[in-house]
Structures are given as C-alpha cells and as structure tokens.
Design a protein around this motif. Structure first.
Motif, short mmCIF file in Angstrom:
data_model
loop_
_atom_site.label_atom_id
_atom_site.label_comp_id
_atom_site.label_asym_id
_atom_site.label_seq_id
_atom_site.Cartn_x
_atom_site.Cartn_y
_atom_site.Cartn_z
N THR A 105 -1.99 -8.70 -4.51
CA THR A 105 -1.83 -8.83 -5.95
C THR A 105 -3.15 -8.40 -6.59
O THR A 105 -4.21 -8.93 -6.26
CB THR A 105 -1.52 -10.29 -6.32
N CYS A 106 -3.07 -7.43 -7.49
CA CYS A 106 -4.28 -6.87 -8.09
C CYS A 106 -4.35 -7.19 -9.58
O CYS A 106 -3.33 -7.12 -10.28
CB CYS A 106 -4.33 -5.36 -7.88
N THR A 107 -5.55 -7.53 -10.05
CA THR A 107 -5.77 -7.82 -11.47
C THR A 107 -6.96 -6.99 -11.96
O THR A 107 -7.88 -6.70 -11.19
CB THR A 107 -6.07 -9.31 -11.70
N PRO A 108 -6.94 -6.58 -13.23
CA PRO A 108 -8.03 -5.76 -13.76
C PRO A 108 -9.39 -6.45 -13.62
O PRO A 108 -9.51 -7.65 -13.79
CB PRO A 108 -7.67 -5.61 -15.25
N ALA A 109 -10.39 -5.63 -13.27
CA ALA A 109 -11.76 -6.14 -13.12
C ALA A 109 -12.74 -5.32 -13.95
O ALA A 109 -13.94 -5.44 -13.77
CB ALA A 109 -12.17 -6.14 -11.65
N GLY A 110 -12.23 -4.46 -14.82
CA GLY A 110 -13.08 -3.65 -15.68
C GLY A 110 -13.04 -2.18 -15.31
O GLY A 110 -13.09 -1.83 -14.14
N GLY A 111 -12.91 -1.33 -16.30
CA GLY A 111 -12.86 0.11 -16.06
C GLY A 111 -11.65 0.47 -15.22
O GLY A 111 -10.54 0.02 -15.48
N HIS A 112 -11.89 1.29 -14.20
CA HIS A 112 -10.82 1.71 -13.30
C HIS A 112 -10.80 0.87 -12.03
O HIS A 112 -10.33 1.31 -10.99
CB HIS A 112 -11.01 3.19 -12.93
N THR A 113 -11.31 -0.35 -12.11
CA THR A 113 -11.43 -1.23 -10.95
C THR A 113 -10.48 -2.41 -11.07
O THR A 113 -10.32 -2.97 -12.15
CB THR A 113 -12.88 -1.74 -10.81
N VAL A 114 -9.87 -2.77 -9.94
CA VAL A 114 -9.03 -3.96 -9.88
C VAL A 114 -9.54 -4.83 -8.73
O VAL A 114 -10.14 -4.34 -7.78
CB VAL A 114 -7.54 -3.63 -9.66
N ARG A 115 -9.29 -6.12 -8.86
CA ARG A 115 -9.64 -7.07 -7.79
C ARG A 115 -8.31 -7.46 -7.15
O ARG A 115 -7.41 -7.98 -7.81
CB ARG A 115 -10.34 -8.30 -8.35
N GLU A 139 -12.25 -5.19 -3.95
CA GLU A 139 -12.22 -4.49 -5.24
C GLU A 139 -11.88 -3.03 -4.94
O GLU A 139 -12.42 -2.44 -4.01
CB GLU A 139 -13.56 -4.59 -5.95
N VAL A 140 -10.96 -2.49 -5.73
CA VAL A 140 -10.53 -1.11 -5.55
C VAL A 140 -10.74 -0.36 -6.86
O VAL A 140 -10.34 -0.84 -7.92
CB VAL A 140 -9.03 -1.03 -5.14
N SER A 141 -11.38 0.80 -6.76
CA SER A 141 -11.61 1.65 -7.94
C SER A 141 -11.02 3.02 -7.70
O SER A 141 -11.12 3.56 -6.60
CB SER A 141 -13.12 1.80 -8.20
N ALA A 142 -10.40 3.57 -8.73
CA ALA A 142 -9.87 4.93 -8.69
C ALA A 142 -9.88 5.49 -10.10
O ALA A 142 -9.49 4.78 -11.04
CB ALA A 142 -8.47 4.95 -8.11
N PRO A 143 -10.33 6.74 -10.28
CA PRO A 143 -10.38 7.32 -11.62
C PRO A 143 -9.05 7.28 -12.36
O PRO A 143 -9.01 7.08 -13.57
CB PRO A 143 -10.83 8.76 -11.37
N SER A 144 -7.93 7.45 -11.64
CA SER A 144 -6.62 7.45 -12.30
C SER A 144 -6.02 6.05 -12.41
O SER A 144 -4.95 5.88 -12.99
CB SER A 144 -5.65 8.35 -11.53
N GLY A 145 -6.68 5.05 -11.82
CA GLY A 145 -6.15 3.70 -11.77
C GLY A 145 -5.56 3.41 -10.40
O GLY A 145 -5.30 4.33 -9.62
N VAL A 146 -5.35 2.16 -10.10
CA VAL A 146 -4.84 1.75 -8.79
C VAL A 146 -3.37 1.38 -8.90
O VAL A 146 -2.99 0.58 -9.75
CB VAL A 146 -5.66 0.56 -8.23
#
Length: 154
Positions: free
Chosen positions: A99-109, A59-66
């Motif tokens: 391949t990344c998919t939204p996981a809520g907020g600024h986090t992607v899986r 899981e990757v989180s970044a305030p500006s998005g990944v």
C-alpha cells in the motif's frame, strides 16, 4: 551604451544560457525507472496466543509517478537461489502489493504487512530470507530488486 555596462550584461547572459542548458541536460538525463530508497524488513515471530508479522517498507520515486509495488518474501535456501527470480516471474505471479501513500513530489512510501501464524512460522524455512520487489511507474518503466531487504526467520 557604455562599454562597462555591455560587457557585464553579455557575460551574465552567457552564464544564464549555460545554466539553462545544464538544467535541460540534467532533466533529460533522469532515469524514468522507479528508484527504491530506505528499504527495510521486519519480522516478528508469533508468540503464544498472538500472531507474528512481516512488514516491509520502502520509498519509491519515479518521474511519471508510481503505479504499483509487488512484494515477495523468499527464503535464501530455495529454488530462487539456484534459478534466479526474474521481473517477469514476479510480474506474472499472484503476489501481494504494498500500500503506497504520497511522500512528496514523485515519491511514495510503500508498506507491506502480512500476518504470520505459528503454523506458518513452523512450516517455513528457517534462516535468511529476502524481499523481492517489482516497482512499476505510471509510464510502464519498472525496477526489479531480488534483495531489496533481508530478515531472518529463527
């Protein structure tokens, strides 16, 4: 206005102002770099008639998005162990992206999967391997981890 009413109102205003200042200070202290969490790697050896696979999930989180997550599997007994792999190396290399998919907020899986043939497994170094990743946020900030996850090729 009565003194009994004014004091609690003033005290409440001071508490609210302090809480607001704390919230602004906290928001300003957020690291803009991507953060990795729950990273795992799984290697399945090929069997007669069936390919094996390597999968990496994080899981990757970044305030500006990944923006992206580059992935490189490397054997512990390789040149990278002597001369450390750098973020610049990984950014310049032609490696696969997860391949990344939204996981809520600024986090992607993010999930990376690669097939492993019997020939690939036979010609690869046996023993400990590591997954190196380069996460890039939409605002350009990066996070580099040479050992985001480990697996063993037996």
């Amino acid at each position: 206005m009565s003194r009994r009413i004014v004091l609690p109102v003033v005290a409440g205003a001071v508490v609210l102002a302090g809480a607001g200042a704390f919230a602004l200070a906290y928001a300003g202290d957020q690291d803009p770099s991507p953060a990795l969490a729950h990273s795992t790697a799984r290697y399945t050896a090929p069997e007669t008639g069936h390919k094996g696979s390597l999968s990496f999930t994080t899981e990757v989180s970044a305030p500006s998005g990944v923006k992206s997550l580059k992935v490189l599997a490397w054997p512990e007994k390789s040149g990278f162990a002597k001369e450390s792999l750098t973020a610049k190396d990984l950014a310049a290399a032609e490696v696969d992206s997860a391949t990344c998919t939204p996981a809520g907020g600024h986090t992607v899986r993010c999930v990376y999967t690669a097939p492993v043939s019997a020939a690939d497994a036979a010609s690869s170094a046996h023993g400990a391997w590591h997954i190196a990743v380069l996460a890039t946020a939409k605002d350009g900030h990066t996070t580099f981890d040479t050992k985001a996850a480990d697996f063993t090729l037996a």
